[in-house]
Write a protein that holds these residues in place. Structure first.
Motif, PDB file in Angstrom:
ATOM      1  N   LEU A 180       0.833  -1.193   0.117  1.00 39.97           N
ATOM      2  CA  LEU A 180       0.036  -0.132  -0.034  1.00 39.97           C
ATOM      3  C   LEU A 180       0.816   1.325   0.089  1.00 39.97           C
ATOM      4  CD1 LEU A 180      -2.530  -1.706   2.407  1.00 39.97           C
ATOM      5  CD2 LEU A 180      -3.134  -0.499   0.375  1.00 39.97           C
ATOM      6  N   SER A 181       1.980   1.400   0.585  1.00 38.48           N
ATOM      7  CA  SER A 181       2.993   2.433   0.641  1.00 38.48           C
ATOM      8  C   SER A 181       3.518   2.562  -0.784  1.00 38.48           C
ATOM      9  CB  SER A 181       3.801   2.433   1.716  1.00 38.48           C
ATOM     10  OG  SER A 181       3.775   1.288   2.612  1.00 38.48           O
ATOM     11  N   VAL A 182       3.961   1.584  -1.562  1.00 41.59           N
ATOM     12  CA  VAL A 182       4.275   1.987  -2.839  1.00 41.59           C
ATOM     13  C   VAL A 182       3.211   2.389  -3.716  1.00 41.59           C
ATOM     14  CG1 VAL A 182       5.097   0.750  -4.956  1.00 41.59           C
ATOM     15  CG2 VAL A 182       5.966   0.078  -2.727  1.00 41.59           C
ATOM     16  N   TYR A 189       0.584   4.229  -2.784  1.00 46.12           N
ATOM     17  CA  TYR A 189       0.315   5.421  -2.492  1.00 46.12           C
ATOM     18  C   TYR A 189       1.564   6.659  -3.007  1.00 46.12           C
ATOM     19  CZ  TYR A 189      -0.059   9.871   0.170  1.00 46.12           C
ATOM     20  OH  TYR A 189      -0.337  10.977   0.712  1.00 46.12           O
ATOM     21  N   HIS A 190       2.414   6.017  -3.226  1.00 47.39           N
ATOM     22  CA  HIS A 190       3.731   6.932  -3.652  1.00 47.39           C
ATOM     23  C   HIS A 190       3.527   6.863  -5.185  1.00 47.39           C
ATOM     24  CE1 HIS A 190       7.431   8.670  -3.820  1.00 47.39           C
ATOM     25  NE2 HIS A 190       7.604   8.035  -4.977  1.00 47.39           N
ATOM     26  N   ILE A 191       2.947   6.150  -5.959  1.00 45.90           N
ATOM     27  CA  ILE A 191       3.191   6.342  -7.436  1.00 45.90           C
ATOM     28  C   ILE A 191       1.848   6.570  -7.932  1.00 45.90           C
ATOM     29  CG2 ILE A 191       2.720   3.814  -7.927  1.00 45.90           C
ATOM     30  CD1 ILE A 191       5.270   4.303  -9.891  1.00 45.90           C
ATOM     31  N   VAL A 237      -1.181  -1.731   7.657  1.00 47.20           N
ATOM     32  CA  VAL A 237       0.201  -1.356   7.295  1.00 47.20           C
ATOM     33  C   VAL A 237       1.186  -1.386   8.208  1.00 47.20           C
ATOM     34  CG1 VAL A 237       1.443   0.093   5.574  1.00 47.20           C
ATOM     35  CG2 VAL A 237      -0.788  -0.481   5.192  1.00 47.20           C
ATOM     36  N   VAL A 240      -1.281  -8.009   4.186  1.00 47.79           N
ATOM     37  CA  VAL A 240      -1.073  -7.052   5.302  1.00 47.79           C
ATOM     38  C   VAL A 240      -2.067  -7.534   6.363  1.00 47.79           C
ATOM     39  CG1 VAL A 240       0.216  -4.982   4.613  1.00 47.79           C
ATOM     40  CG2 VAL A 240      -2.099  -5.288   3.961  1.00 47.79           C
ATOM     41  N   GLN A 275      -1.019 -10.341   8.133  1.00 48.70           N
ATOM     42  CA  GLN A 275       0.404  -9.857   8.799  1.00 48.70           C
ATOM     43  C   GLN A 275       0.186  -9.056  10.072  1.00 48.70           C
ATOM     44  OE1 GLN A 275       4.315  -8.251   6.954  1.00 48.70           O
ATOM     45  NE2 GLN A 275       3.235  -6.181   7.732  1.00 48.70           N
ATOM     46  N   GLU A 312       7.265  -1.926  14.416  1.00 49.87           N
ATOM     47  CA  GLU A 312       6.052  -2.405  15.289  1.00 49.87           C
ATOM     48  C   GLU A 312       6.484  -3.225  16.407  1.00 49.87           C
ATOM     49  OE1 GLU A 312       2.374  -2.324  14.245  1.00 49.87           O
ATOM     50  OE2 GLU A 312       2.980  -0.695  12.920  1.00 49.87           O
ATOM     51  N   PRO A 364       8.682   3.873   0.402  1.00 53.56           N
ATOM     52  CA  PRO A 364       7.645   4.962   0.175  1.00 53.56           C
ATOM     53  C   PRO A 364       6.687   5.113   1.512  1.00 53.56           C
ATOM     54  CG  PRO A 364       7.517   3.305  -1.319  1.00 53.56           C
ATOM     55  CD  PRO A 364       8.615   2.948  -0.199  1.00 53.56           C
ATOM     56  N   LYS A 365       6.707   6.245   2.029  1.00 55.31           N
ATOM     57  CA  LYS A 365       5.717   6.559   3.291  1.00 55.31           C
ATOM     58  C   LYS A 365       4.321   7.190   2.844  1.00 55.31           C
ATOM     59  CE  LYS A 365       9.974   7.342   5.518  1.00 55.31           C
ATOM     60  NZ  LYS A 365      10.745   7.333   4.175  1.00 55.31           N
ATOM     61  N   ILE A 366       3.476   6.802   3.693  1.00 54.63           N
ATOM     62  CA  ILE A 366       2.103   7.323   3.548  1.00 54.63           C
ATOM     63  C   ILE A 366       1.919   8.673   4.405  1.00 54.63           C
ATOM     64  CG2 ILE A 366      -0.531   6.901   3.684  1.00 54.63           C
ATOM     65  CD1 ILE A 366       0.150   3.966   3.535  1.00 54.63           C
ATOM     66  N   LYS A 382       4.070  14.008  -1.095  1.00 52.77           N
ATOM     67  CA  LYS A 382       4.762  12.944  -1.593  1.00 52.77           C
ATOM     68  C   LYS A 382       6.391  13.567  -2.053  1.00 52.77           C
ATOM     69  CE  LYS A 382       0.860  10.489  -3.760  1.00 52.77           C
ATOM     70  NZ  LYS A 382       0.368  10.084  -5.129  1.00 52.77           N
TER      71      LYS A 382
END
Lengths: 329, 332
Positions: free
Chosen positions: A215-217, A219-221, A258, B191, B194, B224, B263-265, B269
């Motif tokens: 999900l982070s990838v 979001y980034h792209i 995440v 996820v 996970q 975490e 990459p971070k949320i 960006k």
């Protein structure tokens, strides 16, 4: 503006073998079960979901690598659902795919030169241009001309993915479906490939459908993102809106799961119980109701319709999502 | 046991592989310890030696070609390297539990879960079949498998990936191990699953006061669940610190590079700052610091001197020439 790609109620049902004797109904696996979305020129649409949600099948349907069971696909406004043979072949110039596994998607017996030249040969690009194009492609994906004569096994995973990208770009496509292009790569290499893909998008004015489970990838792209669950779209919209203000309980749970590389940030986590149900035997009503923390009786009985949940056109399929009436109506 | 004495103490471990193409120094001098109730994270990319470290502790290095050429692995004060295979077998699976990445291949497809669990339990404890079966039920309950009585007689293929990983964890916990080694336990999982498994690890640790070694490439997972973390690069530790400190005050250029490349949320960006180049080939490591060819801050001395792991702050060790004198610099 007509979107570059549009799919309507797209379905793909795979027949299952273990059919009961004398039973009339043929069992099917509903890999993709009625998705509708559009992709505009120059944008990146992220397609996310857990394994088995049908995101790769959806990508393959868009390219017509698989024949849809139902629904329509429009490419540049033209209905390509039933296009076959020579016409389909021509169409493929404009739509390419990058695969997940950089080890399996290159022919081990072909040099890099041959691999990247092959699409050009098939589409009769003049010989004089081929060599120039090859050098240019190698240059833009960050490989050097000496690499031409080498075989795939001589390259690392990241380099192989660059070769796959160069091959996909050989015919100047407009649409590139990227099926988990970075998930097999190490973190430091992943960033290199993501940056490369962003640069190439600007340079060649590409449109991406970016399929990934990270999900982070995504979001980034991505500019917009579509979330899939058991073959259906549960939410779609602008990536900032969906990530900051998810309206579907599945999107909310997915985002909260995440792991974040920031030990200071305390978050409330929605833990989903149970596993993904089998797409061969999906639950009735809303398919998410078996794991949904807010499920009510109506969710067992009735499939929710898509609701517009923001002014900018974010859509979610949940009985309890708050509907926003579009302004001016 | 006193909480200050470490459960596991790994001292100057060197595991090398002798291949036709030359010696591969997969693990080349690492030290760390794990206390009861603590989770130590080992992070690194493929080829960094993190899995070989785990295999070395478990005595599972295939020999030949592999060999632990130097160092000591002290578990509850006894050096595991001095033990015979038979003695090791008593410790492995009983005192030290293990969970591997791929739950599909770690379970035997032709036996029921009951058979595999009972076998493990009876190999280590003097239990009757009935007792072992009861213990299996209890364990499946513990790891959150619904309807354990019915599921006990199922075969591995009848379970989903997340459920299989729960079974692996149940088997690892069967004999109440004091140390659990988990090698990428959630990498093959989605996820949402996970999150369930990481939650299970935290709960088990609280209940059983185990020490856990969590091997992963995912800094998110580290943040975490881990108390302390060792970042590995090319068989050596690059940085070793408490988790919070690492994320707030990470120092090694490789650690920082890793953090910037995920990459971070976040609302804005940024372009990802990738680390240039590729992980080194362990067959021919460069002279000097092995990260030097990819490092942004590389200096001339980096190409000649292989730095030592230095303490730059309390419990914060960095192996980089940039920080060679920083402790003195801080104190003066």
């Amino acid at each position: 503006m007509t979107p570059l790609l549009e799919v309507n109620h797209l379905k793909k049902h795979f027949p299952l073998k273990n059919q009961e004797l004398f039973s009339r109904e043929k069992p099917v696996l509903k890999a993709v079960d009625g998705i509708s979305l559009s992709v505009n020129t120059g944008e990146t649409l992220g397609l996310v979901g857990e394994s088995g949600c049908g995101k790769s099948t959806a990508g393959r349907l868009m390219l017509k690598l698989l024949e849809p069971t139902e629904g329509e696909i429009y490419f540049k406004g033209q209905d390509i659902t039933s296009v076959q043979g020579e016409q389909l072949r021509k169409l493929r110039q404009d739509m390419q795919i990058i695969f997940q596994d950089p080890y399996a998607s290159l022919n081990p017996r072909k040099t890099i030169e041959k691999t990247i030249m092959e699409p050009m040969k098939i589409f009769n690009v003049p010989k004089s241009e081929r060599q120039k194009k090859l050098d240019h492609l190698l240059d833009v994906v960050g490989l050097s001309p000496q690499h031409k004569e080498r075989y795939p096994h001589e390259f690392s995973g990241g380099q192989r993915q660059r070769i796959g990208i160069a091959r996909a770009l050989a015919l100047d496509p407009e649409l590139v479906i990227c099926d988990e292009p970075v998930s097999a790569l190490d973190v430091s290499i992943q960033a290199q490939v993501i940056n490369l893909m962003e640069e190439l998008q600007d340079e060649f004015n590409l449109t991406y459908v970016f399929i990934a489970h990270d999900l982070s990838v995504v979001y980034h792209i991505s500019d917009r993102v579509a979330v899939m669950y058991l073959g259906e779209l549960v939410e779609i919209g602008d990536v900032h809106e969906v990530y900051n203000n998810p309206q579907h309980p599945y999107t909310q749970a997915l985002l909260s799961a995440v792991p974040e590389a920031n030990p200071d940030h305390e978050r409330e986590r929605i833990l989903l119980t149970g596993d993904l149900p089998s797409p061969a035997n999906p639950p009735t009503g809303c398919k998410f109701h078996t794991r949904c923390p807010i499920a009510q009786n109506i969710c067992h009985a009735e499939a929710p319709r898509y609701k517009r949940v923001s002014e900018n056109g974010q859509m979610a399929a949940c009985h309890f999502a708050k509907e926003v009436v579009a302004q001016g109506t | 046991m006193d909480t200050d004495t470490p459960l596991l103490d790994v001292v100057n471990l060197h595991t090398h592989f002798f291949t036709k193409a030359g010696t591969v120094k997969a693990v080349d001098g690492i030290d760390f310890s794990v206390k009861p109730g603590e989770t130590l994270g080992i992070v690194g990319e493929s080829g960094s030696g993190k899995s070989i470290t785990a295999m070395s502790i478990l005595g599972l290095i295939p020999s030949p070609p592999g060999k632990i050429v130097d160092g000591g692995i002290y578990f509850k004060g006894e050096n595991l390297l001095d033990k015979k295979e038979k003695q090791l077998r008593q410790i492995r699976g009983k005192e030290i539990g293990m969970v591997f990445q791929d739950p599909m291949t770690s379970l035997n497809p032709v036996f029921t879960v009951e058979k595999q669990m009972v076998e493990t339990i009876r190999a280590h404890e003097n239990f009757s079949k009935k007792q072992a079966r009861d213990r299996s039920l209890e364990l499946l309950n513990l790891v959150g498998i619904p309807d354990p009585k019915k599921r006990l007689t199922s075969y591995p293929h009848e379970f989903s990936g997340g459920m299989r990983q729960r079974i692996m964890i149940a088997i690892a916990l069967a004999c109440n191990p004091s140390l659990l080694i988990a090698d990428e336990p959630t990498t093959a999982l989605d996820v949402t699953i996970q999150a369930q498994i990481l939650d299970l690890f935290r709960r088990m640790q609280r209940e059983l006061d185990m020490g856990i070694i969590m091997i992963t490439h995912d800094l998110g997972v580290v943040s975490e669940v881990c108390d302390r973390v060792m970042v590995m690069y090319a068989g050596k530790p690059a940085e070793f610190s408490e988790t919070k400190n690492l994320f707030d005050h990470g120092k090694h250029p490789y650690t920082l590079g890793l953090m910037n490349s995920i990459p971070k949320i976040t609302p804005e960006k940024h372009k990802l700052e990738a680390i240039d180049g590729v992980p080194p080939d362990l067959h021919g490591l460069p002279k000097g610091c092995s990260f030097a060819p990819r490092c942004k801050h590389v200096m001339e001395s980096c190409l000649n001197i292989d730095p030592e792991l230095k303490e730059v702050d309390n419990n914060h060790h960095v192996r980089c020439l940039l920080y060679e004198d920083s402790k003195e610099a801080v104190s003066t």
